[in-house]
Scaffold this motif. Structure first.
Motif, PDB file in Angstrom:
ATOM      1  N   ARG A  28       0.894  -1.136  -0.066  1.00 49.34           N
ATOM      2  CA  ARG A  28       0.132   0.165  -0.051  1.00 49.34           C
ATOM      3  C   ARG A  28       0.751   1.091  -0.029  1.00 49.34           C
ATOM      4  O   ARG A  28       0.611   2.182  -0.620  1.00 49.34           O
ATOM      5  CB  ARG A  28      -0.922  -0.046   1.069  1.00 49.34           C
ATOM      6  CG  ARG A  28      -1.563   1.257   1.453  1.00 49.34           C
ATOM      7  CD  ARG A  28      -2.740   1.542   0.468  1.00 49.34           C
ATOM      8  NE  ARG A  28      -3.615   2.562   0.849  1.00 49.34           N
ATOM      9  CZ  ARG A  28      -3.608   3.949   0.351  1.00 49.34           C
ATOM     10  NH1 ARG A  28      -2.448   4.258  -0.020  1.00 49.34           N
ATOM     11  NH2 ARG A  28      -4.414   4.749   0.712  1.00 49.34           N
ATOM     12  N   ARG A  29       1.975   1.285   0.559  1.00 51.79           N
ATOM     13  CA  ARG A  29       2.721   2.422   0.936  1.00 51.79           C
ATOM     14  C   ARG A  29       4.177   2.349   0.441  1.00 51.79           C
ATOM     15  O   ARG A  29       5.192   2.498   1.149  1.00 51.79           O
ATOM     16  CB  ARG A  29       2.481   2.854   2.391  1.00 51.79           C
ATOM     17  CG  ARG A  29       1.316   3.354   2.632  1.00 51.79           C
ATOM     18  CD  ARG A  29       0.660   4.505   2.047  1.00 51.79           C
ATOM     19  NE  ARG A  29       1.510   5.495   1.729  1.00 51.79           N
ATOM     20  CZ  ARG A  29       1.191   6.651   2.600  1.00 51.79           C
ATOM     21  NH1 ARG A  29       0.572   6.667   3.723  1.00 51.79           N
ATOM     22  NH2 ARG A  29       2.083   7.383   2.264  1.00 51.79           N
ATOM     23  N   PRO A  30       4.412   1.981  -0.620  1.00 50.02           N
ATOM     24  CA  PRO A  30       6.022   1.705  -1.333  1.00 50.02           C
ATOM     25  C   PRO A  30       6.634   3.018  -1.310  1.00 50.02           C
ATOM     26  O   PRO A  30       7.938   3.102  -1.552  1.00 50.02           O
ATOM     27  CB  PRO A  30       5.975   1.108  -2.699  1.00 50.02           C
ATOM     28  CG  PRO A  30       4.489   1.508  -3.199  1.00 50.02           C
ATOM     29  CD  PRO A  30       3.535   1.615  -1.882  1.00 50.02           C
ATOM     30  N   ASP A  31       6.012   4.185  -1.202  1.00 45.19           N
ATOM     31  CA  ASP A  31       6.495   5.480  -1.093  1.00 45.19           C
ATOM     32  C   ASP A  31       6.975   5.876   0.063  1.00 45.19           C
ATOM     33  O   ASP A  31       7.970   6.945   0.056  1.00 45.19           O
ATOM     34  CB  ASP A  31       5.471   6.301  -1.521  1.00 45.19           C
ATOM     35  CG  ASP A  31       4.086   6.447  -0.574  1.00 45.19           C
ATOM     36  OD1 ASP A  31       3.970   5.358  -0.443  1.00 45.19           O
ATOM     37  OD2 ASP A  31       3.857   7.630  -0.062  1.00 45.19           O
ATOM     38  N   LEU A  32       6.891   5.156   1.056  1.00 45.56           N
ATOM     39  CA  LEU A  32       7.652   5.423   2.343  1.00 45.56           C
ATOM     40  C   LEU A  32       8.948   4.624   2.658  1.00 45.56           C
ATOM     41  O   LEU A  32       9.009   3.659   2.111  1.00 45.56           O
ATOM     42  CB  LEU A  32       6.677   5.052   3.703  1.00 45.56           C
ATOM     43  CG  LEU A  32       5.081   5.487   3.639  1.00 45.56           C
ATOM     44  CD1 LEU A  32       4.500   4.919   4.866  1.00 45.56           C
ATOM     45  CD2 LEU A  32       5.389   7.067   3.918  1.00 45.56           C
ATOM     46  N   GLU A  33       9.734   5.574   3.537  1.00 50.15           N
ATOM     47  CA  GLU A  33      11.023   4.729   3.729  1.00 50.15           C
ATOM     48  C   GLU A  33      10.670   3.432   4.355  1.00 50.15           C
ATOM     49  O   GLU A  33      10.032   3.460   5.206  1.00 50.15           O
ATOM     50  CB  GLU A  33      11.725   5.700   4.571  1.00 50.15           C
ATOM     51  CG  GLU A  33      12.344   6.667   3.921  1.00 50.15           C
ATOM     52  CD  GLU A  33      13.249   6.847   2.784  1.00 50.15           C
ATOM     53  OE1 GLU A  33      14.207   6.060   2.829  1.00 50.15           O
ATOM     54  OE2 GLU A  33      13.108   7.566   1.542  1.00 50.15           O
ATOM     55  N   PRO A  34      11.605   2.355   4.253  1.00 46.65           N
ATOM     56  CA  PRO A  34      11.625   1.097   5.035  1.00 46.65           C
ATOM     57  C   PRO A  34      11.378   1.309   6.506  1.00 46.65           C
ATOM     58  O   PRO A  34      10.689   0.730   7.037  1.00 46.65           O
ATOM     59  CB  PRO A  34      12.874   0.445   4.801  1.00 46.65           C
ATOM     60  CG  PRO A  34      13.215   1.012   3.445  1.00 46.65           C
ATOM     61  CD  PRO A  34      12.859   2.396   3.405  1.00 46.65           C
ATOM     62  N   ALA A  35      12.105   2.221   7.359  1.00 45.27           N
ATOM     63  CA  ALA A  35      11.793   2.458   8.520  1.00 45.27           C
ATOM     64  C   ALA A  35      10.399   2.866   8.829  1.00 45.27           C
ATOM     65  O   ALA A  35       9.823   2.496   9.995  1.00 45.27           O
ATOM     66  CB  ALA A  35      12.949   3.309   9.139  1.00 45.27           C
ATOM     67  N   VAL A  36      10.078   3.814   7.972  1.00 43.36           N
ATOM     68  CA  VAL A  36       8.556   4.348   8.446  1.00 43.36           C
ATOM     69  C   VAL A  36       7.636   3.299   8.240  1.00 43.36           C
ATOM     70  O   VAL A  36       6.680   2.945   8.862  1.00 43.36           O
ATOM     71  CB  VAL A  36       8.336   5.565   7.481  1.00 43.36           C
ATOM     72  CG1 VAL A  36       6.853   6.039   7.814  1.00 43.36           C
ATOM     73  CG2 VAL A  36       9.434   6.667   7.870  1.00 43.36           C
ATOM     74  N   ARG A  37       7.825   2.355   6.933  1.00 44.98           N
ATOM     75  CA  ARG A  37       6.847   1.471   6.767  1.00 44.98           C
ATOM     76  C   ARG A  37       7.005   0.182   8.015  1.00 44.98           C
ATOM     77  O   ARG A  37       6.006  -0.104   8.346  1.00 44.98           O
ATOM     78  CB  ARG A  37       7.528   0.660   5.543  1.00 44.98           C
ATOM     79  CG  ARG A  37       6.813   1.263   4.172  1.00 44.98           C
ATOM     80  CD  ARG A  37       6.757   0.461   2.962  1.00 44.98           C
ATOM     81  NE  ARG A  37       7.938  -0.271   2.813  1.00 44.98           N
ATOM     82  CZ  ARG A  37       8.957   0.222   2.180  1.00 44.98           C
ATOM     83  NH1 ARG A  37       9.168   1.157   1.494  1.00 44.98           N
ATOM     84  NH2 ARG A  37       9.995  -0.865   1.810  1.00 44.98           N
ATOM     85  N   ALA A  38       8.022   0.110   8.577  1.00 47.52           N
ATOM     86  CA  ALA A  38       8.286  -0.754   9.792  1.00 47.52           C
ATOM     87  C   ALA A  38       7.210  -0.250  10.878  1.00 47.52           C
ATOM     88  O   ALA A  38       6.763  -1.129  11.580  1.00 47.52           O
ATOM     89  CB  ALA A  38       9.530  -1.129  10.152  1.00 47.52           C
ATOM     90  N   THR A  39       7.485   1.015  11.124  1.00 44.96           N
ATOM     91  CA  THR A  39       6.781   1.812  12.359  1.00 44.96           C
ATOM     92  C   THR A  39       5.040   1.573  11.992  1.00 44.96           C
ATOM     93  O   THR A  39       4.489   1.312  12.900  1.00 44.96           O
ATOM     94  CB  THR A  39       7.293   3.211  12.501  1.00 44.96           C
ATOM     95  OG1 THR A  39       8.495   3.079  12.692  1.00 44.96           O
ATOM     96  CG2 THR A  39       6.487   3.725  13.706  1.00 44.96           C
ATOM     97  N   LEU A  40       4.848   1.503  10.754  1.00 42.15           N
ATOM     98  CA  LEU A  40       3.437   1.744  10.353  1.00 42.15           C
ATOM     99  C   LEU A  40       2.879   0.421  10.505  1.00 42.15           C
ATOM    100  O   LEU A  40       1.816  -0.046  10.982  1.00 42.15           O
ATOM    101  CB  LEU A  40       3.282   2.176   9.048  1.00 42.15           C
ATOM    102  CG  LEU A  40       1.968   2.264   8.460  1.00 42.15           C
ATOM    103  CD1 LEU A  40       0.863   3.071   9.271  1.00 42.15           C
ATOM    104  CD2 LEU A  40       1.866   3.030   7.038  1.00 42.15           C
ATOM    105  N   SER A  41       3.841  -0.645  10.000  1.00 42.96           N
ATOM    106  CA  SER A  41       3.316  -2.120  10.349  1.00 42.96           C
ATOM    107  C   SER A  41       3.366  -2.487  11.775  1.00 42.96           C
ATOM    108  O   SER A  41       2.250  -3.146  12.088  1.00 42.96           O
ATOM    109  CB  SER A  41       4.493  -2.834   9.646  1.00 42.96           C
ATOM    110  OG  SER A  41       4.382  -2.687   8.386  1.00 42.96           O
ATOM    111  N   THR A  42       4.104  -2.025  12.845  1.00 40.78           N
ATOM    112  CA  THR A  42       4.198  -2.259  13.789  1.00 40.78           C
ATOM    113  C   THR A  42       2.948  -1.781  14.807  1.00 40.78           C
ATOM    114  O   THR A  42       2.190  -2.316  15.379  1.00 40.78           O
ATOM    115  CB  THR A  42       5.505  -1.975  14.781  1.00 40.78           C
ATOM    116  OG1 THR A  42       6.447  -2.702  14.043  1.00 40.78           O
ATOM    117  CG2 THR A  42       5.178  -2.181  16.128  1.00 40.78           C
TER     118      THR A  42
END
Length: 193
Positions: free
Chosen positions: A145-159
């Protein structure tokens, strides 16, 4: 010569699952299980070894019938960008707008983890795997859904989304509105983060 079995163990596990989910492991008696499954005590012990063996089968049926189908869209190859929202909206519908066991009792595994079985190694392994699977599925949904985000931000969003899902499943049995708010926050975070 032994008697031929006249029942399907999967059907028995599903019937027992309803009782365990409603009452919890500790408060479910063998007479409760006999009434729910239509089997006598000796048939339960012969097929499942013990009340605990039947509970383990009920947990497997929970994973097969409730958890895995709901996560299928987040585990598919080439996950659709909207798969995470679809999962969250479906979970919200099942917990808030329907009269399901999930809505009435919360997550069977989370409930069991908070019971006398919480320190049991077999259950701990199943719950840990369940938590890891849910986190990975939600992580894959965030990535799609959010490939535009940095990996660390995606990880935080996932958590964050995973935590909100677990919290909603823990609180739904006492406060559906709070569970709905948590899932709404997860849906909002995925679209706005």
């Amino acid at each position: 010569m032994g008697r031929t079995r006249t029942f399907a163990e999967n059907d028995v596990a599903r019937s027992a699952r309803t009782v365990f989910w409603d009452r919890g492991y500790e408060d479910t008696s063998l007479p409760d299980l006999e009434a729910a499954t239509g089997l006598n005590r000796s048939s339960i012990y012969h097929s499942f070894g013990s009340k605990r063996g039947l509970f383990d089968a009920a947990v497997e049926s929970y994973l097969d019938d409730v958890v895995r189908p709901r996560l299928a869209g987040l585990r598919a190859p080439g996950i659709e960008p909207g798969a995470l929202e679809t999962y969250l909206l479906g979970l919200r519908h099942a917990m808030v707008e329907q009269t399901t066991s999930l809505a009435a009792n919360g997550c069977l595994l989370l409930n069991a983890a908070g019971s006398v079985l919480g320190h049991d190694e077999r259950l701990t392994a199943v719950v840990t795997l369940y938590c890891d699977d849910l986190a990975a599925a939600i992580g894959a949904g965030v990535d799609a859904r959010r490939p535009d985000l940095e990996p660390a931000v995606r990880a935080t969003l996932s958590t964050t989304c995973t935590g909100l899902v677990f919290a909603s499943m823990a609180v739904v049995r006492v406060d559906r509105a709070a569970a709905a708010s948590m899932l709404d926050a997860a849906i909002d975070a995925v679209s706005r983060y």
